[in-house]
Design a protein around this motif. Structure first.
Motif, mmCIF file in Angstrom:
data_model
loop_
_atom_site.group_PDB
_atom_site.id
_atom_site.type_symbol
_atom_site.label_atom_id
_atom_site.label_comp_id
_atom_site.label_asym_id
_atom_site.label_seq_id
_atom_site.Cartn_x
_atom_site.Cartn_y
_atom_site.Cartn_z
ATOM 1 N N ASP A 107 -11.133 -3.838 -7.687
ATOM 2 C CA ASP A 107 -11.117 -2.936 -6.543
ATOM 3 C C ASP A 107 -9.754 -2.279 -6.367
ATOM 4 O OD1 ASP A 107 -13.812 -3.777 -5.718
ATOM 5 O OD2 ASP A 107 -12.798 -5.688 -5.406
ATOM 6 N N SER A 108 -9.771 -0.965 -6.078
ATOM 7 C CA SER A 108 -8.528 -0.198 -5.989
ATOM 8 C C SER A 108 -8.503 0.623 -4.708
ATOM 9 C CB SER A 108 -8.378 0.730 -7.198
ATOM 10 O OG SER A 108 -7.236 1.558 -7.036
ATOM 11 N N GLY A 109 -7.792 0.128 -3.707
ATOM 12 C CA GLY A 109 -7.637 0.891 -2.477
ATOM 13 C C GLY A 109 -6.947 2.216 -2.706
ATOM 14 N N SER A 110 -5.917 2.214 -3.557
ATOM 15 C CA SER A 110 -5.146 3.435 -3.795
ATOM 16 C C SER A 110 -6.003 4.518 -4.438
ATOM 17 C CB SER A 110 -3.933 3.127 -4.688
ATOM 18 O OG SER A 110 -3.056 2.240 -4.042
ATOM 19 N N LEU A 111 -6.786 4.143 -5.455
ATOM 20 C CA LEU A 111 -7.635 5.139 -6.113
ATOM 21 C C LEU A 111 -8.614 5.753 -5.129
ATOM 22 C CD1 LEU A 111 -8.611 6.598 -8.685
ATOM 23 C CD2 LEU A 111 -10.241 4.732 -8.995
ATOM 24 N N PHE A 112 -9.245 4.936 -4.307
ATOM 25 C CA PHE A 112 -10.285 5.472 -3.422
ATOM 26 C C PHE A 112 -9.710 6.171 -2.199
ATOM 27 C CE2 PHE A 112 -12.672 2.791 -6.250
ATOM 28 C CZ PHE A 112 -13.744 3.631 -6.537
ATOM 29 N N ALA A 113 -8.447 5.945 -1.898
ATOM 30 C CA ALA A 113 -7.776 6.795 -0.910
ATOM 31 C C ALA A 113 -7.735 8.227 -1.429
ATOM 32 C CB ALA A 113 -6.359 6.284 -0.647
ATOM 33 N N LEU A 114 -7.498 8.379 -2.736
ATOM 34 C CA LEU A 114 -7.501 9.705 -3.356
ATOM 35 C C LEU A 114 -8.911 10.279 -3.413
ATOM 36 C CD1 LEU A 114 -4.661 8.682 -4.216
ATOM 37 C CD2 LEU A 114 -5.108 9.668 -6.484
ATOM 38 N N LEU A 115 -9.878 9.452 -3.821
ATOM 39 C CA LEU A 115 -11.220 9.969 -4.083
ATOM 40 C C LEU A 115 -11.966 10.354 -2.811
ATOM 41 C CD1 LEU A 115 -12.512 7.738 -7.036
ATOM 42 C CD2 LEU A 115 -11.074 9.778 -7.081
ATOM 43 N N ILE A 159 -6.272 3.268 5.580
ATOM 44 C CA ILE A 159 -5.600 1.999 5.879
ATOM 45 C C ILE A 159 -5.926 0.969 4.802
ATOM 46 C CG2 ILE A 159 -7.472 1.270 7.433
ATOM 47 C CD1 ILE A 159 -5.320 -0.225 9.075
ATOM 48 N N PHE A 160 -4.881 0.262 4.336
ATOM 49 C CA PHE A 160 -5.034 -0.744 3.281
ATOM 50 C C PHE A 160 -4.947 -2.152 3.838
ATOM 51 C CE2 PHE A 160 -2.871 2.873 1.105
ATOM 52 C CZ PHE A 160 -3.899 3.214 0.252
ATOM 53 N N ASP A 161 -5.406 -3.112 3.044
ATOM 54 C CA ASP A 161 -5.147 -4.506 3.376
ATOM 55 C C ASP A 161 -3.808 -4.916 2.767
ATOM 56 O OD1 ASP A 161 -5.827 -4.766 0.676
ATOM 57 O OD2 ASP A 161 -6.946 -6.616 0.980
ATOM 58 N N GLY A 162 -3.489 -6.222 2.817
ATOM 59 C CA GLY A 162 -2.161 -6.673 2.432
ATOM 60 C C GLY A 162 -1.778 -6.436 0.991
ATOM 61 N N ASP A 163 -2.729 -6.448 0.065
ATOM 62 C CA ASP A 163 -2.396 -6.181 -1.340
ATOM 63 C C ASP A 163 -3.021 -4.883 -1.849
ATOM 64 O OD1 ASP A 163 -4.986 -7.268 -1.306
ATOM 65 O OD2 ASP A 163 -4.761 -8.215 -3.268
ATOM 66 N N ALA A 164 -3.578 -4.102 -0.916
ATOM 67 C CA ALA A 164 -4.082 -2.747 -1.189
ATOM 68 C C ALA A 164 -5.223 -2.692 -2.192
ATOM 69 C CB ALA A 164 -2.948 -1.815 -1.628
ATOM 70 N N GLY A 187 0.804 -1.222 0.000
ATOM 71 C CA GLY A 187 0.000 0.000 0.000
ATOM 72 C C GLY A 187 0.832 1.265 0.000
ATOM 73 N N CYS A 188 2.100 1.154 0.389
ATOM 74 C CA CYS A 188 2.971 2.339 0.417
ATOM 75 C C CYS A 188 3.545 2.679 -0.952
ATOM 76 C CB CYS A 188 4.118 2.133 1.405
ATOM 77 S SG CYS A 188 5.288 0.857 0.892
ATOM 78 N N LEU A 189 3.362 1.818 -1.949
ATOM 79 C CA LEU A 189 4.040 2.008 -3.232
ATOM 80 C C LEU A 189 3.542 3.222 -4.011
ATOM 81 C CD1 LEU A 189 4.193 -1.679 -4.558
ATOM 82 C CD2 LEU A 189 6.074 -0.325 -3.605
ATOM 83 N N ALA A 190 2.242 3.440 -4.025
ATOM 84 C CA ALA A 190 1.678 4.429 -4.947
ATOM 85 C C ALA A 190 0.857 5.517 -4.280
ATOM 86 C CB ALA A 190 0.818 3.718 -5.990
#
Length: 445
Positions: A333-341, A236-241, A181-184
């Motif tokens: 499903d995209s945890g990273s995108l919805f962290a932004l949104l 907060i993300f899960d293991g594969d974000a 989850g820290c990558l992007a």
């Protein structure tokens, strides 16, 4: 015929490593996938689990042995692999056991649409694997390419398509859950103007800070950090974000129905429908209806919301457990995108996160699982009894929603265990309400 068919789950392949799933098994599964995809240009990414590097190499070897050309992109979130597959590849595989405990390993096959495979598609791959069809070898080429920048660019671009205002002045705390989850997401948030601080950003295959399952319990460190830093939002993300959950500026964990409702309101500005899993609560239903929208329901499971969105040409969908999908970005499903949104919602409305949430109609919910011997047989008996008493409000797929006057109860069989999952929802759920439903189920066992 090969052993260990039990590693084939409903939506992915996983098990205890190396007891249930090991490198030899992954190599053979890679061959089966290569045979299924009839060669092609395949992308492979991985998470940070202890078994993942070995499984990554074994999967690549299996695919190469079937004539696939493989691009190895290294560490990646699952939605990054899916997003890139949709853009440039014939298929992809993510080496991950997602939110499972540290001892688990596995992988998720992804098609050229960027969608994880359906039950029927997984069954075909299982058949190839079990019958050892992928025997002949024809060697493909391997290349390595860091595609993270392309993915971050895609995240930022999709945000800007949906929001006119950037994230300047917003302070965001990101709990990376010691994984990908820290990558992007932190860099994408910064590019949009947010001030970002990260916790649990070192890779740790043991997930020693907290469970890789994003929940109220696992977000305790995040809640404390949000309060300490006086931040606007915690993520907060899960293991594969692929999943994401949130904390408001007061350090309160935000339940998944609330996130799903807020985002539905946003997407209904440009769409008439959203997709939701059948276990989505009344807050989501009320919000969608008050915005003159419609919900198209899908069975519980990420692949089903994706299939429904593609079938009905719907952009947004999700589940209350943090699975959120924008099919125009990728039908996964995209945890990273919805962290932004979700951060964008705060910036756009120029209100605090808690103020935005306060505007929603809220209900009390309680959840429990009932262990049973034959879940599907019991669900049939529950249906007969509920129908005889006139309790059924609606029946969708394998789930029943029942009306107990003061509250509703959603009952559905677990996809992977001998359990009936129960969600009670109402103005005020009491212990008596819970006991009433437990007894209703127990009387039929």
């Amino acid at each position: 015929m090969r052993a260990r068919p039990e590693v084939f789950q409903r939506y992915d392949i996983r098990g205890e490593a190396p007891e249930e799933i090991d490198s030899e098994l992954v190599f053979q599964l890679g061959k089966a996938l290569g045979f299924y995809w009839d060669s092609g240009n395949i992308l492979v990414g991985r998470d940070i689990r202890e078994s993942s590097p070995a499984f990554y190499n074994a999967m690549i070897s299996g695919l190469l042995s079937q004539g696939c050309d493989v691009t190895a992109t290294g560490l990646a979130t699952t939605d990054m692999t899916a997003y890139l597959a949709r853009k440039d590849f014939d298929a992809a595989v993510q080496i991950t056991a997602s939110h499972m405990p540290p001892s688990y390993g596995g992988f998720k096959p992804i098609n050229s649409e960027g969608r994880i495979l359906s039950n029927a598609e997984m069954a075909e791959i299982k058949k190839i694997y079990m019958r050892e069809k992928a025997s002949a070898e024809s060697y493909g080429e391997l290349s390595e390419e860091n595609l993270l920048g392309e993915y971050i660019e895609g995240l930022v671009s999709r945000y800007r398509e949906l929001f006119d205002k950037d994230l300047s002045g917003l302070e965001v705390i990101v709990d990376c859950s010691n994984s990908v989850g820290c990558l992007a997401a932190p860099d994408a948030l910064r590019e949009l103007g947010a001030e970002v601080k990260v916790i649990n950003d070192s890779f740790d295959p043991d997930f020693s800070a907290h469970s890789p399952e994003p929940s109220e319990k696992s977000s305790e460190m995040l809640q404390e950090k949000v309060l300490e830093e006086e931040a606007d939002i915690g993520v907060i993300f899960d293991g594969d974000a692929d999943r994401v959950m949130f904390v408001d500026e007061n350090g309160n964990f935000v339940d998944g129905d609330t996130s799903l409702a807020l985002l539905s309101e946003k997407y209904l500005e440009v769409s008439e429908k959203i997709v939701a899993s059948v276990n989505a609560g009344r807050t989501v239903k009320d919000t969608v209806e008050s915005n003159d929208g419609e919900i198209s329901y899908a069975p519980v499971g990420a692949v089903f919301t994706a299939l429904k969105s593609l079938e009905e040409n719907i952009t947004f969908g999700g589940q209350p457990n943090g699975h959120l999908m924008d099919s125009e970005f990728v039908p996964y499903d995209s945890g990273s995108l919805f962290a932004l949104l979700v951060s964008g919602l705060i910036s756009e409305k120029d209100e605090s996160f808690s103020e935005i949430i306060h505007d929603l109609e809220k209900y009390d919910t309680e959840k429990f699982n009932s262990s049973v011997e034959e879940k599907n047989d019991l669900m049939l008996r529950i249906r007969e009894k509920a129908n005889a008493r006139g309790l059924i409000i609606h029946e969708k797929f394998n789930a029943l929603k029942l009306d107990f006057e003061d509250f509703t109860a959603l009952l559905r069989p677990s996809g992977s265990e001998e359990l009936i999952r129960v969600t009670l929802e109402g103005e005020n759920i009491s212990e008596e309400n819970i006991s009433e439903v437990r007894e209703f189920i127990a009387d039929l066992e």
